[in-house]
Enzyme design. Structure first.
Site, PDB file in Angstrom:
ATOM      1  N   GLY A  82       0.817  -1.214   0.000  1.00 35.25           N
ATOM      2  CA  GLY A  82       0.000   0.000   0.000  1.00 35.25           C
ATOM      3  C   GLY A  82       0.849   1.263   0.000  1.00 35.25           C
ATOM      4  N   ARG A 146       1.218  -5.682  -5.036  1.00 26.43           N
ATOM      5  CA  ARG A 146       1.237  -6.601  -3.896  1.00 26.43           C
ATOM      6  C   ARG A 146       1.682  -8.012  -4.280  1.00 26.43           C
ATOM      7  NH1 ARG A 146      -0.612  -4.493   0.765  1.00 26.43           N
ATOM      8  NH2 ARG A 146      -2.094  -2.763   0.717  1.00 26.43           N
ATOM      9  N   ASP A 176       5.671  -5.249   6.715  1.00 24.42           N
ATOM     10  CA  ASP A 176       6.205  -6.467   7.331  1.00 24.42           C
ATOM     11  C   ASP A 176       6.247  -7.634   6.350  1.00 24.42           C
ATOM     12  OD1 ASP A 176       3.435  -6.303   7.402  1.00 24.42           O
ATOM     13  OD2 ASP A 176       3.227  -7.469   9.222  1.00 24.42           O
ATOM     14  N   ASP A 177       5.177  -7.834   5.569  1.00 21.24           N
ATOM     15  CA  ASP A 177       5.172  -8.959   4.631  1.00 21.24           C
ATOM     16  C   ASP A 177       6.220  -8.769   3.533  1.00 21.24           C
ATOM     17  OD1 ASP A 177       3.182 -10.509   5.825  1.00 21.24           O
ATOM     18  OD2 ASP A 177       1.584  -9.357   4.876  1.00 21.24           O
ATOM     19  N   LYS A 203       8.085   0.701   5.614  1.00 20.64           N
ATOM     20  CA  LYS A 203       6.969   1.514   5.135  1.00 20.64           C
ATOM     21  C   LYS A 203       5.643   0.937   5.594  1.00 20.64           C
ATOM     22  CE  LYS A 203       4.403  -0.021   2.571  1.00 20.64           C
ATOM     23  NZ  LYS A 203       3.530  -0.784   1.675  1.00 20.64           N
ATOM     24  N   THR A 204       4.724   1.687   6.008  1.00 18.97           N
ATOM     25  CA  THR A 204       3.289   1.415   6.103  1.00 18.97           C
ATOM     26  C   THR A 204       2.618   2.474   6.960  1.00 18.97           C
ATOM     27  OG1 THR A 204       1.493  -0.061   6.732  1.00 18.97           O
ATOM     28  CG2 THR A 204       3.503  -0.324   8.005  1.00 18.97           C
ATOM     29  N   ASP A 206       0.088   2.010   8.504  1.00 17.14           N
ATOM     30  CA  ASP A 206      -0.530   1.324   9.657  1.00 17.14           C
ATOM     31  C   ASP A 206       0.312   1.471  10.924  1.00 17.14           C
ATOM     32  OD1 ASP A 206      -2.212   0.584   7.663  1.00 17.14           O
ATOM     33  OD2 ASP A 206      -1.883  -1.565   7.810  1.00 17.14           O
ATOM     34  N   MET A 251      -8.438   3.740   8.429  1.00 19.66           N
ATOM     35  CA  MET A 251      -7.550   2.726   7.873  1.00 19.66           C
ATOM     36  C   MET A 251      -6.498   2.286   8.885  1.00 19.66           C
ATOM     37  SD  MET A 251      -5.856   2.766   4.125  1.00 19.66           S
ATOM     38  CE  MET A 251      -6.988   1.941   3.036  1.00 19.66           C
ATOM     39  N   GLU A 425      -7.697   8.509   1.510  1.00 17.64           N
ATOM     40  CA  GLU A 425      -7.457   9.962   1.592  1.00 17.64           C
ATOM     41  C   GLU A 425      -6.097  10.274   2.189  1.00 17.64           C
ATOM     42  OE1 GLU A 425     -10.011   8.325   2.659  1.00 17.64           O
ATOM     43  OE2 GLU A 425     -11.887   9.311   2.160  1.00 17.64           O
TER      44      GLU A 425
END
Ligand code: FBP
Length: 555
Positions: A82, A146, A176-177, A203-204, A206, A251, A425
């Site tokens: 993402g 992905r 992580d993945d 990166k993420t 989340d 999110m 967004e």
């Protein structure tokens, strides 16, 4: 027509601050190492799977230690998963370090994520191209994807691409993945003595790729600030019109770091925390009862309005839902090739599934509205995850709260709802100064790790609540963050996700205040991210990081 707004133009010229440890330039960076490392858990299995990259020491850069090699290096870079604000600056930092080291070095960008390196689809960066993307949001510079990089065939094709372009290092910018897969690739390339190195960048949005070494993944800062602005605006609207309850899904696929940060920044009436729901084994009914209670209490105080934050991943943390989804995943996997199921109408699919679930899970599944059932049947992502961004939990909760209110004799108010989902967004917003600086440093640092000849490392910048001049730089072995977890029914090595720590200072801060937030109106309206102006307005990072690092909260 204008091609760029004045702010876009100004941002292109922003000079990101480089971590103090790297500021003297790539040619002056020196490296030193601490002792051997292990894994977070399951050391023997991880060691066996990653024989050649396991246990490497943590690397630190400063002006003391061994010099780095400035030999010619061509590098390939991949954006994976993402989008997260700042990805373009990781590439810009990598590019600048690589060219400063040796102007004949080349940087290739693989298009559309990991599939780009497998299919040899790439571009070569030059100054003009890079300059158009400095300090911009998005991953459109080369696109992302992905595709999981994990099979022997994919590794062989990756090697062929690298050989054809004379690439001696790959940088994978991912979560992580993706970084688990980066480590698998590093191991494979090392075992084959290819000399090709692999370096990851955290990166993420989340915020769940963090641990004792990685303070935060990039993108979290900007995304959380963007959502906080939007939630603040909605709170102001709610407080002005005083007629709506806004249910806002935020999110953050699994962990609730984004939800918690936004809750601290904006102080809404309700913020659910998935990790707490799981720890307290809260049922869907008890969550709905809690929300209903707040709605009733506020209504009785004459306030028929409010704001509730719902974490995107909530549904997978509610115990009975989690059990049902896990059984559902197995059932869907077993039915995916049966045309009688694949071609069936939704209602028919629901009865087939219900018949295969045990009584309890069938009861949970059947109690859900058709909309949610259909969303739960949608394809899993390539890592086997339910696509929680497509499940409208906010609408599910609204419907259940409405039904609950009808049963409450003590409710004399009105309940009029608005549902929102803030996700996409925030993922491509122009990076905050923090993310612009952090990402540039992560990319520059990735090239320092490459110049040190390392592979199977994650680029690491620390001390992030201090001014950039005090930021430390180095590398963490990817195996150090790994353990074994069940994926698709099999035990697999994975980088451990960081969930919200319910005993940590961030959750405690929220827990102490949430009752007050629920009934009084404590709304904060943070406003838009500011790029130019006083440091306390523009350069501060998240409350999460400030509380975790126990620094006096500055902004
Ligand atoms: P990454 O873990 O790859 O950074 O992506 C996270 C995320 O933004 C989640 O918050 C969200 O659930 C998911 O991506 C949405 O994925 P998609 O972009 O495939 O719709």
């Amino acid at each position: 027509m204008r091609d760029l707004s004045p702010l876009q133009k100004a941002r292109l010229n922003y000079n990101p601050k480089l971590a103090g440890a790297l500021v003297k330039g790539i040619k002056n960076v020196k490296i030193s190492f601490s002792g051997a490392t292990s894994a977070v858990k399951d050391e023997n299995e991880i060691k066996e799977l990653f024989k050649d990259v396991y246990g490497q020491p943590i690397a630190s850069f400063s002006d003391k230690g061994e010099s780095l090699s400035m030999l010619n290096k061509n590098v390939g870079v991949i954006l994976s998963g993402g989008q997260a604000p700042g990805g373009h600056n990781v590439i810009a930092g990598l590019y600048d370090a690589l060219k400063q080291a040796n102007s004949s070095n080349k940087l290739y960008g693989f298009l559309g994520g990991p599939s780009g390196i497998i299919d040899s689809e790439y571009i070569e960066f030059n100054d003009e191209f890079i300059n158009e993307y400095r300090n911009t949001g998005g991953f459109d510079i080369i696109g992302s994807g992905r595709t999981k990089l994990e099979t022997e065939e994919q590794f062989e094709k990756t090697l062929a691409t690298c050989n054809a372009l004379n690439i001696s290092a790959i940088v994978i910018i991912g979560g992580d993945d993706s970084n688990t897969n980066a480590c698998m690739l590093a191991q494979w390339l090392k075992a084959k003595n290819t000399g090709i190195q692999v370096i990851g960048c955290p990166k993420t949005i989340d915020g769940d790729l963090k641990n004792s070494q990685i303070e935060i993944s990039f993108g979290f800062d900007t995304a959380a600030k963007t959502y906080s602005e939007l939630v603040g605006n909605i709170q102001r609207d709610a407080n002005s019109a005083k007629k709506y309850w806004h249910f806002i899904k935020l999110m953050g696929r699994s962990a609730t770091h984004v939800g918690l940060e936004v809750a601290l920044q904006t102080q809404p009436n309700i913020a659910l925390i998935s990790e707490e729901v799981e720890a307290k084994k809260q049922s869907l009914k008890s969550i709905v009862d809690y929300i209903t209670d707040v709605v009733v209490k506020r209504a009785n105080a004459g306030k028929n309005f409010g704001v509730a934050l719902i974490p995107e991943g909530l549904i997978e943390f509610i115990p009975e839902m989690k059990t049902m989804i896990s059984a559902l995943n197995d059932i869907l996997a077993s039915l995916e090739k049966e045309s009688s199921f694949v071609n069936a109408q939704n209602e028919e699919k629901y009865s087939i599934i219900s018949a295969k679930l045990d009584n309890e899970s069938a009861g949970v599944f059947n109690s859900l509205p058709s909309l949610i059932k259909a969303q739960l049947l949608m394809d899993r992502d390539p890592h086997g995850n339910v696509q929680v961004s497509k499940i409208e939990t906010e609408k599910l909760l609204i419907e259940m709260v409405k039904a609950n209110l009808k049963q409450r004799s003590d409710f004399k108010g009105k309940f009029s709802e608005q549902a929102h989902f803030f996700g996409y967004e925030g993922r491509c917003a122009a990076p905050s100064n923090f993310d612009a600086d952090y990402c540039y440093s992560l990319g520059y640092n990735a090239f320092a790790l490459i110049s040190a000849g390392l592979s199977g490392y994650l680029s690491c910048i620390k001390n992030l609540t201090e001014p950039a001049a005090n930021w430390k730089a180095g590398g963490v072995p990817l195996t150090m963050m790994m353990n074994m977890e069940k994926r698709h029914g099999k035990m697999k090595p994975v980088i451990q996700k960081a969930l919200v720590d319910l005993n940590g200072p961030v959750f405690k801060e929220f827990e102490t205040n949430r009752e007050k937030y629920a009934l009084e109106d404590c709304y904060v309206y943070p406003g838009a991210i500011q790029y130019f102006g006083p440091a306390e307005v523009c350069d501060c990072t998240t409350l999460t990081l400030q509380l975790e690092q126990k620094v006096a909260v500055q902004c």
